[in-house]
Write a protein that holds these residues in place. Sequence first.
Motif, PDB file in Angstrom:
ATOM      1  N   THR A  39       0.820  -1.215   0.000  1.00 14.86           N
ATOM      2  CA  THR A  39       0.000   0.000   0.000  1.00 14.86           C
ATOM      3  C   THR A  39       0.854   1.266   0.000  1.00 14.86           C
ATOM      4  N   GLY A  40       2.144   1.102  -0.106  1.00 13.59           N
ATOM      5  CA  GLY A  40       3.027   2.259  -0.137  1.00 13.59           C
ATOM      6  C   GLY A  40       4.424   1.826  -0.510  1.00 13.59           C
ATOM      7  N   PRO A  41       5.328   2.792  -0.669  1.00 12.01           N
ATOM      8  CA  PRO A  41       6.697   2.470  -1.068  1.00 12.01           C
ATOM      9  C   PRO A  41       7.521   1.967   0.105  1.00 12.01           C
ATOM     10  N   GLU A  42       8.626   1.340  -0.206  1.00 10.52           N
ATOM     11  CA  GLU A  42       9.610   1.016   0.819  1.00 10.52           C
ATOM     12  C   GLU A  42      10.196   2.324   1.341  1.00 10.52           C
ATOM     13  N   THR A  43      10.229   2.476   2.653  1.00 11.74           N
ATOM     14  CA  THR A  43      10.688   3.715   3.278  1.00 11.74           C
ATOM     15  C   THR A  43      11.924   3.425   4.110  1.00 11.74           C
ATOM     16  N   CYS A  44      13.031   3.999   3.725  1.00 13.23           N
ATOM     17  CA  CYS A  44      14.293   3.754   4.420  1.00 13.23           C
ATOM     18  C   CYS A  44      14.681   4.976   5.260  1.00 13.23           C
ATOM     19  N   GLY A  45      15.958   5.070   5.626  1.00 11.03           N
ATOM     20  CA  GLY A  45      16.388   6.143   6.504  1.00 11.03           C
ATOM     21  C   GLY A  45      15.868   5.975   7.920  1.00 11.03           C
TER      22      GLY A  45
END
Length: 551
Positions: free
Chosen positions: A255-261
């Motif tokens: 349901t959304g992008p891979e979020t890093c950081g």
Amino acid sequence: MTRRLLSALRPAAIAAVVSLASASAAVPAEATTAPSPAPVATATASTTAEASTPTPSTTPSSTTPSSTGGPSPTSATSSPAAPATAPSTASATASASPSATPSGTAGTSPSAAPAATATALPYSVGGAIGAVWTAAGGESSFLGLPAGPETCGQPDGGCFQAFQHGYIFWSPTTGAWAVNGAILGTYAALGHNRGWLGYPTGPETCGQPDGGCFQAFQHGYIFWSPTTGAWAVNGAILGTYAALGHNRGWLGYPTGPETCGQPSGGCFQAFQHGYIFWSPATGAWATGGAILSRYASYGHNRGILGYPVGPEVCAGGECVQTFQGGLIGWSPAQGTTVYAMSECNALNNGRSVYGANGSARVTFAIAEAYGVTGVTAVNCFKVAGLFVPQWITDGQAGKAGFKAPGVPSGPTRYDYSPSGSYTVTEAFGVGNPGTALQYTTLNPNSRWGGNPWTPTYNTYFESSSWVGYDENMWYFATRSTHDYRQGAVINYNRPPDSEIVQDAGFAIFLHENKSPTAGCLALDDWAVVDFLQRSRPGDRIIMGVRGDLFR
């Protein structure tokens, strides 16, 4: 065993079950840069894909956690299951040309150049790209007429050509495949064939659950459904997603992008029914259901629990998942409970030198060094097959500390406690507090044999006399320090753990009056009573110096 006990230390019980006030559901923060190593942070998809950052829901779709089963993440290249009948390669929704047109040099054909298409076309279509376009139906296909020339000079010697309703991309290693619709929108936002996904490696495959589609690329997949939009999944997160069945598994569609950081160089990605969290130290693990809801209340991966370190495990109607900073358990009767990370986890991960050996409850008594009388007592029980702490408190061992593993503690006058793992099958005291252990109610004739090479050595018996090293249990139960008011027999140097070895040590108990002993373990009164009330025959006590107990 107790002789001349010192004055009781100040009680210092430590509750093992974490009962922190639930924080408001924290949302994993979105980062702008990808970490090194992979996985790579995806960009926000354009066109028909959703553009907002995912927000973890503290109200999961089901209050009952889903059992993730726990296989290790598989290769990121494993394919989702295709439908039983071959679906159309057409996307569910058509899209205009991508926001950025792939750049390159026009005029160089792919490796094989079939005959050019009809001259009435606005642009010629040939080679491998022409073969795919013709197979799809040519100008009457879902792609429509060519909208530009074939453009080569792409990464890895590839080419592409634009059409009215999509693109065909080709490279020597992947062949030629069409990309269109919402999946093309996300692919464009990630840089087409010049982005981290690389070239497509297969057709768009529809007929998926909930009317969805997916398409494979060199370094990941794009999944689409009418309710979720199109989102890319790759790297270690894709590995775990694949192990759980991709879009056909309990997580559903992304349901959304891979979020890093994220903290410790981590990443996360949201799915319809859960999240997958990854960090270099922990790997990628899925979290869902009621356990995810409780995890959210502690701030997800930014809270005290840190990242998940294993899958959600369910057994016997209960579930539990292990995190860096503790465990979250679930049961129908109690809902979710957060447990502190403790020595109990060493029984789960193999760090304990001594195993549980089938015991449902294990109590550690841990000294930090030889010659030390103080111990940390950790009472462990199972939730869904994993050990978690019931309570953690302080206690006392023999005045001389512990002997090394395998070395007899010897006569009680030496004041040593034995090291090792021992079962508990019997208890004693002035009145049964409600234990399932075989219980002996003490009386004025209660004795414990301490004279070696006698039939009563290291056993309970009754006698009106008190001879030699025999212990008068009634005396220790009724004197002001009430050492034996409640206690349990630790099966050191006695059946069922071993045959009795004469003069190797006797009367090793867990008892009240928390003071240094002649070899026994002594805890606060409440801890001894609670221990007895929860114990079952065959429960185990593991005792000794920390360096000898854990790997």
